[in-house]
Design a protein around this motif. Structure first.
Motif, PDB file in Angstrom:
ATOM      1  N   SER A   1       0.719  -1.311   0.048  1.00  0.00           N
ATOM      2  CA  SER A   1       0.270  -0.071   0.172  1.00  0.00           C
ATOM      3  C   SER A   1       0.895   1.096   0.166  1.00  0.00           C
ATOM      4  CB  SER A   1      -0.843   0.156   1.328  1.00  0.00           C
ATOM      5  OG  SER A   1      -1.822   1.098   1.218  1.00  0.00           O
ATOM      6  N   GLY A   2       0.644   2.000  -0.961  1.00  0.00           N
ATOM      7  CA  GLY A   2       1.428   3.382  -1.014  1.00  0.00           C
ATOM      8  C   GLY A   2       2.683   3.357  -1.485  1.00  0.00           C
TER       9      GLY A   2
ATOM     10  N   GLY B   1       5.598  -0.595  -7.074  1.00  0.00           N
ATOM     11  CA  GLY B   1       6.344  -1.558  -7.584  1.00  0.00           C
ATOM     12  C   GLY B   1       6.872  -2.277  -6.686  1.00  0.00           C
ATOM     13  N   LYS B   2       6.287  -2.177  -5.541  1.00  0.00           N
ATOM     14  CA  LYS B   2       6.549  -3.146  -4.045  1.00  0.00           C
ATOM     15  C   LYS B   2       5.566  -3.980  -3.841  1.00  0.00           C
ATOM     16  CE  LYS B   2      10.996  -1.455  -3.767  1.00  0.00           C
ATOM     17  NZ  LYS B   2      12.147  -2.440  -3.964  1.00  0.00           N
ATOM     18  N   TRP B   3       5.757  -5.204  -3.468  1.00  0.00           N
ATOM     19  CA  TRP B   3       4.948  -6.206  -2.956  1.00  0.00           C
ATOM     20  C   TRP B   3       5.172  -7.033  -1.732  1.00  0.00           C
ATOM     21  CZ3 TRP B   3       5.949  -5.021  -7.880  1.00  0.00           C
ATOM     22  CH2 TRP B   3       4.949  -5.061  -9.082  1.00  0.00           C
ATOM     23  N   LEU B   4       4.452  -7.570  -1.031  1.00  0.00           N
ATOM     24  CA  LEU B   4       4.543  -8.308   0.250  1.00  0.00           C
ATOM     25  C   LEU B   4       4.462  -9.799  -0.382  1.00  0.00           C
ATOM     26  CD1 LEU B   4       2.764  -6.637   2.988  1.00  0.00           C
ATOM     27  CD2 LEU B   4       5.074  -6.628   2.606  1.00  0.00           C
TER      28      LEU B   4
END
Length: 254
Positions: A193-194, A197-200
Motif C-alpha cells: 500500500s502506497g 512497484g513493491k509487493w509483500l
C-alpha cells in the motif's frame, strides 16, 4: 512445536516414522550481540571460536557430524552419501538414504525445508530463499530423492521458520521470477500500500505451492516469522549483521 533437545531450545514439526528433524533458535549458545547466542554460521561475522563451540553443542544433539553446506542461494543438490565428499559443498540442498547421516541447512529469513517419504527411507533438506525457490531447489531436491529410492511414495514436507508474509517486501524482479514460471503464483504477492512497484510476498505459501505441484502430498508449516519473533530467531532482513539458525535432519540410525 517448540521443545528442548540436548539443552537447546528448538522448533520442529509433525512426527514422521523413521525421521528426525528440528530447527535451532537463537538461544542456547555462547555468542554476544549481534550474534547472541547460538550462531552457527561461519561466515556471519562472528568469532570462529564461538561458532565452533556452538556447533559442538549442536553436534551433541544429533547422532553424527552434520553435513554443513556453503550455501549460495542456488538450486543445486548434493548427495550426502557419496564417498570423499568435500567439506561444505557449495550447494543449497542435500539428500541422504543412509540412516544416521545428518543433513544441515542454515537460515536467517530464508526457509529451511525438510522432505521425506512415508517409509522414512530417504530424506532431503533445502535452503529456500526466493532465488533458490524460483530456481527449483525444492523440485531438484525431490528429484534427487526419487532417484535414490525410486519406489518411495507418499511424500511429506515441513517448512520451518522464515520471513513471514507481512515482512517480506520485494520488487518487480521477484514477482516476475515466479509468475514467469507459473502465473498462478501471483496470488502469493500483495501490492504494498502506497509504495509503487513493491509487493509483500508469502514465501512459505510459494514453497507450499511448489512442493504440492511437484507431488508432495503433505506439507506442514511452522507458521513462525523470523523477522517478527526477534527473541527467538536471527533475521538478516531485520538486523543486517546477525547469526544463523540451522535445520538438522536425519533418518533413524540402524
Amino acid at each position: 512445536m517448540e521443545r528442548v533437545v540436548a539443552n537447546l531450545p528448538v522448533v520442529t514439526g509433525p512426527e514422521w516414522a523413521g525421521v528426525n528433524y528440528f530447527c535451532t533458535t537463537r538461544a542456547g549458545g555462547v555468542g554476544v550481540a549481534p550474534h547472541d547466542t547460538l550462531n552457527l554460521g561461519r561466515r556471519a561475522g562472528d568469532q570462529p571460536d564461538t561458532v565452533t563451540e556452538n556447533r559442538r553443542r549442536v553436534r551433541a544433539a544429533v547422532p553424527a557430524d552434520p553435513l554443513w553446506l556453503r550455501q549460495v542461494h542456488g538450486s543445486e543438490v548434493v548427495d550426502a552419501d557419496q564417498p570423499d565428499l568435500q567439506d561444505e559443498p557449495a550447494v543449497d540442498a542435500s539428500v541422504t538414504a543412509e540412516p544416521g547421516r545428518v543433513l544441515a541447512i542454515m537460515v536467517a529469513d530464508c526457509l529451511p525445508v525438510v522432505i521425506a517419504d512415508a517409509g522414512g527411507r530417504v530424506l532431503g533438506a533445502a535452503h529456500a530463499g526466493w532465488r533458490g525457490l524460483s530456481g527449483g531447489v525444492l523440485e531438484h531436491t525431490l528429484a534427487a530423492m526419487r532417484a535414490k529410492v525410486p519406489d518411495a511414495y507418499a511424500w511429506r514436507a515441513w517448512v520451518g521458520p522464515g520471513i513471514g508474509p507481512d515482512a517480506f517486501e520485494v520488487g518487480q524482479d521477484v514477482l516476475d521470477a515466479f509468475v514467469a514460471d507459473d502465473p498462478a503464483t501471483a496470488r502469493f504477492f500483495t501490492p504494498r500500500s502506497g509504495v509503487a512497484g513493491k509487493w509483500l510476498a508469502d514465501l512459505a505459501g510459494l514453497a507450499d505451492f511448489r512442493l504440492r505441484r511437484a507431488g508432495v502430498q503433505e506439507v506442514s508449516q511452522s507458521g513462525m516469522c523470523t523477522v517478527a519473533e526477534a527473541d527467538c530467531f536471527f533475521s538478516y532482513r531485520r538486523d543486517g549483521e546477525t547469526g544463523r539458525m540451522a535445520l538438522l535432519a536425519w533418518l533413524d540410525p540402524v
